[in-house]
Design a protein around this motif. Structure first.
Motif, short mmCIF file in Angstrom:
data_model
loop_
_atom_site.label_atom_id
_atom_site.label_comp_id
_atom_site.label_asym_id
_atom_site.label_seq_id
_atom_site.Cartn_x
_atom_site.Cartn_y
_atom_site.Cartn_z
N TYR A 59 0.84 -1.21 0.00
CA TYR A 59 0.00 0.00 0.00
C TYR A 59 0.87 1.25 0.00
CZ TYR A 59 -2.55 3.88 2.07
OH TYR A 59 -3.06 5.12 2.33
N TRP A 60 1.85 1.29 0.91
CA TRP A 60 2.73 2.46 0.96
C TRP A 60 3.61 2.53 -0.28
CZ3 TRP A 60 1.52 6.24 3.92
CH2 TRP A 60 0.90 6.03 5.15
N GLY A 61 3.99 1.38 -0.81
CA GLY A 61 4.78 1.38 -2.03
C GLY A 61 4.05 2.05 -3.19
N ARG A 62 2.78 1.71 -3.37
CA ARG A 62 1.99 2.34 -4.43
C ARG A 62 1.82 3.84 -4.17
NH1 ARG A 62 -1.05 -2.47 -3.65
NH2 ARG A 62 -2.57 -1.33 -2.38
N LYS A 63 1.63 4.19 -2.92
CA LYS A 63 1.43 5.60 -2.57
C LYS A 63 2.69 6.42 -2.87
CE LYS A 63 -0.96 8.12 1.10
NZ LYS A 63 -2.23 8.24 0.36
N PHE A 64 3.85 5.89 -2.51
CA PHE A 64 5.11 6.62 -2.73
C PHE A 64 5.50 6.63 -4.21
CE2 PHE A 64 6.31 5.30 1.84
CZ PHE A 64 5.54 6.34 2.35
N LEU A 65 5.18 5.57 -4.94
CA LEU A 65 5.43 5.57 -6.38
C LEU A 65 4.63 6.67 -7.07
CD1 LEU A 65 5.45 1.75 -7.24
CD2 LEU A 65 7.37 3.34 -7.49
N ALA A 66 3.39 6.88 -6.62
CA ALA A 66 2.57 7.93 -7.19
C ALA A 66 3.14 9.32 -6.90
CB ALA A 66 1.14 7.84 -6.65
N MET A 67 3.94 9.43 -5.84
CA MET A 67 4.58 10.71 -5.50
C MET A 67 5.85 10.95 -6.30
SD MET A 67 4.24 10.66 -1.35
CE MET A 67 2.67 10.41 -0.52
N GLY A 68 6.30 9.93 -7.06
CA GLY A 68 7.49 10.07 -7.87
C GLY A 68 8.74 9.45 -7.29
N HIS A 69 8.63 8.78 -6.15
CA HIS A 69 9.79 8.14 -5.53
C HIS A 69 10.08 6.78 -6.17
CE1 HIS A 69 9.94 11.20 -2.43
NE2 HIS A 69 8.68 10.96 -2.09
N THR A 112 0.22 -4.64 -7.42
CA THR A 112 -0.93 -3.79 -7.72
C THR A 112 -2.10 -4.17 -6.82
OG1 THR A 112 -1.80 -5.30 -9.40
CG2 THR A 112 -0.17 -3.66 -10.13
N GLU A 113 -3.12 -3.32 -6.81
CA GLU A 113 -4.31 -3.64 -6.02
C GLU A 113 -4.99 -4.90 -6.54
OE1 GLU A 113 -6.69 -0.11 -6.08
OE2 GLU A 113 -5.73 0.70 -4.28
N GLU A 114 -4.97 -5.09 -7.87
CA GLU A 114 -5.58 -6.29 -8.46
C GLU A 114 -4.87 -7.55 -7.98
OE1 GLU A 114 -4.73 -3.61 -10.13
OE2 GLU A 114 -6.69 -2.80 -10.68
N GLN A 115 -3.54 -7.52 -7.94
CA GLN A 115 -2.80 -8.68 -7.46
C GLN A 115 -3.11 -8.97 -6.00
OE1 GLN A 115 1.14 -7.16 -8.69
NE2 GLN A 115 1.42 -9.08 -9.82
N GLN A 116 -3.20 -7.93 -5.19
CA GLN A 116 -3.49 -8.14 -3.78
C GLN A 116 -4.92 -8.63 -3.56
OE1 GLN A 116 -1.75 -4.35 -1.92
NE2 GLN A 116 -0.94 -6.00 -0.67
N GLU A 117 -5.83 -8.23 -4.43
CA GLU A 117 -7.20 -8.74 -4.32
C GLU A 117 -7.23 -10.25 -4.57
OE1 GLU A 117 -9.57 -4.71 -5.84
OE2 GLU A 117 -9.26 -6.41 -7.19
#
Length: 343
Positions: A59-69, A112-117
């Motif tokens: 979850y945090w990985g996706r969030k930080f990727l969206a920030m450009g990290h 991804t969220e789909e994989q985690q689902e």
């Protein structure tokens, strides 16, 4: 000093955040709560963000990727050797930073969220299967004291339960509990059928899942679990690395010129390993009816090894096949005429 790397020790509500510059000098080392972490990371320049692949990491990985990290997840077992001193958040986050710079560290791709689902469905399904098994075992255990013995298998269990519930001469309490057990059993079956149906629908829409379904012994459960866990196999550089990660390779005991291989290591993802071995058992049981190279190899191996060794070796070979086909993005095609009697 400009921050180039941020290491984070994840938790539920309180996070330890360590910032390092290009010379591995500490810029900051602070504790932040959940709301503060997201706001703080938004204010930081794009850099490497490192934390363990654990609870809430994706979850945090996706969030930080969206920030450009640039997010890097490290398997938790590779961080533990670098913890120095007492066990606390500051030492843990420093160990995460140090572990990230070790050679040969394999980072975990952010799911991804789909994989985690899909993986969520598998975890729920696994729990329901255990509850179903526990229900039938308890029924057999409590009813045997009344002279009611059930044969093995779900079909035999269902027939025996119907006989008890429809027996007019049976004791009222026995019939009452049989009905209660039956309702629980049926509810578990309905939930399992619903989850299995969802998994089949999902795997048919997934390109990687459709490729895996063409492999012998791989059905919707195995295909969806592997597609959700490893994607296209991009985290592994070779088929051997995938087999090692699944724990299907032997342990090695080596010193000097002496090297001995033991039993399989059983490291890595035990759920994927279990499912693949179940699939391999099906392939081995039908190998004598087919003449392609894979089945001829299995038959030759079965002539020298026990059934369990053959099944695990077949699972190892299927794991390698999974990685190869995912890399090529091509379905499985049986090969004929290329087998020469070697393993």
């Amino acid at each position: 000093m400009k921050v180039t790397t941020i290491a984070i020790d994840l938790a539920k509500n309180v996070f330890q955040v360590l910032g390092m510059d290009e010379h591995a000098k500490s810029v900051f080392n602070k504790r932040l709560n959940r709301a503060q972490l997201a706001e703080f990371m938004l204010q930081q320049p794009a850099c490497d963000v490192i934390f363990e692949a654990c609870y809430s990491a994706h979850y945090w990985g996706r969030k930080f990727l969206a920030m450009g990290h640039n997010v890097k997840l490290i398997p938790a077992q590779h961080v533990t050797p670098f913890v120095r001193g007492n066990k606390n958040d500051k030492n843990d986050v420093l160990a995460i930073f140090e572990a990230s710079f070790r050679p040969h560290i394999r980072f975990v791709p952010v799911k991804t969220e789909e994989q985690q689902e899909v993986l969520m469905l598998h975890r729920i399904r696994e729990r329901l299967v255990k509850q179903k098994t526990a229900c039938t075992n308890q029924v057999r255990g409590v009813f045997v004291d009344f002279g009611l013995s059930f044969p093995q298998g779900y079909s035999a269990f269902e027939r025996a339960m119907w006989e008890i519930m429809s027996d007019e001469h049976q004791r009222p309490m026995i019939k009452l509990m049989a009905n209660d057990f039956w309702d629980e059993y049926q509810t578990l079956n309905q939930r399992l059928d619903r989850i299995n149906s969802l998994i089949k629908q999902i795997v048919k829409r997934d390109p990687n899942g459709r490729i895996l379904l063409t492999i012998p012994g791989v059905g919707p459960i195995i295909a969806s679990a592997f597609a959700a866990s490893i994607g296209g196999g991009q985290a592994f550089n070779s088929p051997k690395e995938l087999a090692v990660w699944l724990g299907l390779t032997p342990k090695q005991f080596a010193s000097g010129n002496k090297s001995v291989n033991g039993k399989i290591s059983k490291r890595g993802n035990c759920y994927l390993r279990k499912q693949l071995i179940h699939g391999a058992r099906t392939v081995v049981s039908h190998a004598s009816k087919k003449q392609d190279d894979l089945n001829m190899w299995i038959n030759q191996l079965r002539g020298r090894k026990s059934i369990c060794c053959t099944v695990v070796a077949t699972a190892h070979r299927l794991a390698r096949l999974i990685w190869i086909l995912l890399q090529k993005q091509s379905p499985y095609e049986a090969q004929y005429g290329g087998y020469h009697g070697t393993c």
